[in-house]
Scaffold this active site. Structure first.
Site, PDB file in Angstrom:
ATOM      1  N   ALA A   5       0.808  -1.347   0.164  1.00 35.34           N
ATOM      2  CA  ALA A   5      -0.005  -0.045   0.087  1.00 35.34           C
ATOM      3  C   ALA A   5       0.903   1.279   0.004  1.00 35.34           C
ATOM      4  O   ALA A   5       0.236   2.508  -0.524  1.00 35.34           O
ATOM      5  CB  ALA A   5      -0.975   0.171   1.248  1.00 35.34           C
TER       6      ALA A   5
ATOM      7  N   THR B 245       0.814   5.583  -1.640  1.00 31.31           N
ATOM      8  CA  THR B 245       0.475   6.840  -0.707  1.00 31.31           C
ATOM      9  C   THR B 245       0.772   8.218  -1.434  1.00 31.31           C
ATOM     10  O   THR B 245       0.326   9.117  -1.318  1.00 31.31           O
ATOM     11  CB  THR B 245       1.225   6.821   0.613  1.00 31.31           C
TER      12      THR B 245
ATOM     13  N   PHE C 117      -2.834   0.994   4.938  1.00 29.99           N
ATOM     14  CA  PHE C 117      -3.428   0.518   6.188  1.00 29.99           C
ATOM     15  C   PHE C 117      -2.953   0.973   7.356  1.00 29.99           C
ATOM     16  O   PHE C 117      -3.594   1.181   8.474  1.00 29.99           O
ATOM     17  CB  PHE C 117      -3.953  -0.795   5.994  1.00 29.99           C
TER      18      PHE C 117
ATOM     19  N   GLN D 188       0.460  -6.215  -3.736  1.00 29.17           N
ATOM     20  CA  GLN D 188      -0.701  -6.388  -2.845  1.00 29.17           C
ATOM     21  C   GLN D 188      -1.693  -5.475  -2.967  1.00 29.17           C
ATOM     22  O   GLN D 188      -2.810  -5.449  -2.386  1.00 29.17           O
ATOM     23  CB  GLN D 188      -0.052  -6.420  -1.390  1.00 29.17           C
TER      24      GLN D 188
ATOM     25  N   HIS E 157      -3.798  -9.797  -4.068  1.00 28.85           N
ATOM     26  CA  HIS E 157      -5.111  -9.409  -3.142  1.00 28.85           C
ATOM     27  C   HIS E 157      -6.227  -9.120  -4.288  1.00 28.85           C
ATOM     28  O   HIS E 157      -7.093  -8.282  -3.768  1.00 28.85           O
ATOM     29  CB  HIS E 157      -4.846  -8.339  -2.215  1.00 28.85           C
TER      30      HIS E 157
HETATM   31  P1  NAD Z   1       0.408  -1.641   5.035  1.00 24.44           P
HETATM   32  O1  NAD Z   1      -0.428  -0.297   5.239  1.00 24.44           O
HETATM   33  O2  NAD Z   1       0.429  -2.582   6.076  1.00 24.44           O
HETATM   34  O3  NAD Z   1       2.103  -0.688   5.142  1.00 24.44           O
HETATM   35  C1  NAD Z   1       2.463   0.137   4.235  1.00 24.44           C
HETATM   36  C2  NAD Z   1       3.750   0.388   4.621  1.00 24.44           C
HETATM   37  O4  NAD Z   1       4.326   1.375   3.552  1.00 24.44           O
HETATM   38  C3  NAD Z   1       4.187   1.082   5.959  1.00 24.44           C
HETATM   39  O5  NAD Z   1       5.176   0.504   6.720  1.00 24.44           O
HETATM   40  C4  NAD Z   1       4.621   2.409   5.514  1.00 24.44           C
HETATM   41  O6  NAD Z   1       5.922   2.921   6.307  1.00 24.44           O
HETATM   42  C5  NAD Z   1       4.898   2.427   4.195  1.00 24.44           C
HETATM   43  N1  NAD Z   1       4.997   3.612   3.331  1.00 24.44           N
HETATM   44  C6  NAD Z   1       3.754   4.387   3.211  1.00 24.44           C
HETATM   45  N2  NAD Z   1       3.914   5.401   2.357  1.00 24.44           N
HETATM   46  C7  NAD Z   1       5.309   5.297   1.850  1.00 24.44           C
HETATM   47  C8  NAD Z   1       6.201   5.832   0.931  1.00 24.44           C
HETATM   48  N3  NAD Z   1       5.594   6.937   0.024  1.00 24.44           N
HETATM   49  N4  NAD Z   1       7.175   5.361   0.609  1.00 24.44           N
HETATM   50  C9  NAD Z   1       7.704   4.349   1.388  1.00 24.44           C
HETATM   51  N5  NAD Z   1       7.070   3.651   2.321  1.00 24.44           N
HETATM   52  C10 NAD Z   1       6.003   4.048   2.538  1.00 24.44           C
HETATM   53  O7  NAD Z   1       0.515  -2.103   3.703  1.00 24.44           O
HETATM   54  P2  NAD Z   1       0.743  -3.179   2.978  1.00 24.44           P
HETATM   55  O8  NAD Z   1       1.859  -4.035   3.603  1.00 24.44           O
HETATM   56  O9  NAD Z   1       0.452  -3.330   1.438  1.00 24.44           O
HETATM   57  O10 NAD Z   1      -0.591  -4.305   3.357  1.00 24.44           O
HETATM   58  C11 NAD Z   1      -1.758  -3.999   3.598  1.00 24.44           C
HETATM   59  C12 NAD Z   1      -2.860  -4.445   2.686  1.00 24.44           C
HETATM   60  O11 NAD Z   1      -3.645  -3.251   2.482  1.00 24.44           O
HETATM   61  C13 NAD Z   1      -2.469  -4.967   1.406  1.00 24.44           C
HETATM   62  O12 NAD Z   1      -3.098  -6.385   1.574  1.00 24.44           O
HETATM   63  C14 NAD Z   1      -3.096  -4.201   0.190  1.00 24.44           C
HETATM   64  O13 NAD Z   1      -3.980  -5.188  -0.359  1.00 24.44           O
HETATM   65  C15 NAD Z   1      -4.001  -3.254   1.013  1.00 24.44           C
HETATM   66  N6  NAD Z   1      -4.374  -1.771   0.416  1.00 24.44           N
HETATM   67  C16 NAD Z   1      -4.074  -1.543  -0.664  1.00 24.44           C
HETATM   68  C17 NAD Z   1      -4.197  -0.232  -1.014  1.00 24.44           C
HETATM   69  C18 NAD Z   1      -3.920  -0.059  -2.521  1.00 24.44           C
HETATM   70  O14 NAD Z   1      -4.426  -0.828  -3.294  1.00 24.44           O
HETATM   71  N7  NAD Z   1      -3.275   1.143  -2.874  1.00 24.44           N
HETATM   72  C19 NAD Z   1      -4.257   0.794   0.020  1.00 24.44           C
HETATM   73  C20 NAD Z   1      -4.453   0.336   1.233  1.00 24.44           C
HETATM   74  C21 NAD Z   1      -4.445  -0.957   1.602  1.00 24.44           C
END
Ligand code: NAD
Length: 252
Positions: A30, A34, A41, A107, A127
């Site tokens: 995720a 961002t 999440f 993911q 996912h």
């Molecule tokens: P997570 O939310 O658990 O972790 C995200 C990580 O990314 C954090 O550790 C954070 O420090 C880091 N991070 C955030 N912005 C960053 C940046 N600009 N540069 C570097 N690091 C950054 O996410 P996850 O590990 O993917 O797991 C969560 C679940 O959430 C996944 O299964 C996914 O399917 C789902 N998800 C997907 C989306 C999407 O599709 N965009 C959004 C939210 C959640």
């Protein structure tokens, strides 16, 4: 573990590892999106701080929960459609186009790697994908506009035209089985690559988070680009702590 926080030194080290590699796989979470304005999440203000996730069994057994799941999916999809691929997505797509990245295992459910230019077949979505629905019974695809219209008209969640099964957004909820083909392909790539680059994942969600370890244990070099520490930092050859876009922009 080598921790490099300086952006130029980090870029240089990563660029060297990519140039040296025979098969580089990028694994994204995720945090990848961002910088496109889609919250992750687990960061402060992330999605989990606002609402609890919906479990698969609850979706199947409870109509009110199905309607709530669809409400969230429509809202999320509008955000996905309004977002644009960021510098990190574009760098990865460019590297893939140059043959320097063999595949992207993601993911994410937002489709931004494909919209940045990654070929559909080179993106493995562990996912699922939130931009359409699918029948839980026969797999028939259902478009979100069609689902939205059914809910508006009938006030009930949609059933499949072909078999009457429950239609659900084509993402994997907690408690739902992982897509077998995608998981097998991802595992094969982790077992055969020589460089595995994690970008924007807390590495907290299993079984996806075990893939970097599979790669590292068979001898691949592991690189982690993440703002926060992860449980696998000690296994990585290079840890880049900061924004993905800052490290990846310019490399391609
Ligand atoms: P997570 O939310 O658990 O972790 C995200 C990580 O990314 C954090 O550790 C954070 O420090 C880091 N991070 C955030 N912005 C960053 C940046 N600009 N540069 C570097 N690091 C950054 O996410 P996850 O590990 O993917 O797991 C969560 C679940 O959430 C996944 O299964 C996914 O399917 C789902 N998800 C997907 C989306 C999407 O599709 N965009 C959004 C939210 C959640």
């Amino acid at each position: 573990m080598t921790l490099v926080c300086d952006i130029n030194a980090g870029r240089e080290s990563l660029s060297r590892l990519i140039d040296m590699s025979r098969q580089c796989i990028v694994f994204t979470g995720a945090g990848m999106s961002t910088e496109s304005g889609i919250p992750d999440f687990r960061s402060p203000g992330g999605i989990w701080s606002r609402m609890a996730p919906i479990e698969f069994d609850d979706f199947v057994s409870d109509e009110a929960i199905r309607l709530e799941d669809w409400r969230r999916r429509f809202e999320m999809n509008e955000q996905f459609l309004a977002a644009k691929p960021n510098a990190g997505h574009i760098a990865i797509a460019t590297l893939a186009g140059q043959g320097k990245v063999a595949a992207v295992i993601t993911q994410n459910i937002d489709g931004l790697h494909q919209r940045a230019g990654c070929a559909r077949e080179s993106v493995i979505e562990l996912h699922g994908n939130a931009t359409f629905g699918a029948c839980l019974n026969c797999g028939t695809r259902h478009e979100l506009d069609e689902v939205r219209a059914i809910i508006k008209r009938s006030g009930t969640s949609p059933r499949c035209d072909s078999c009457g099964g429950l239609v659900k957004s084509a993402v994997i909820n907690f408690g739902q089985a992982m897509p077998v083909e995608a998981m097998e392909r991802a595992l094969q790539l982790a077992e055969s690559c020589d460089l595995f680059v994690v970008a924007g994942s807390s590495l907290a969600v299993q079984p996806a988070a075990s893939l970097p370890l599979v790669a590292e244990r068979q001898g691949a070099r592991l690189v982690i680009i993440n703002r926060d520490p992860t449980p696998l930092d000690d296994a990585a050859e290079l840890v880049l702590r900061g924004n993905i876009g800052d490290f990846l922009a310019g490399i391609a």
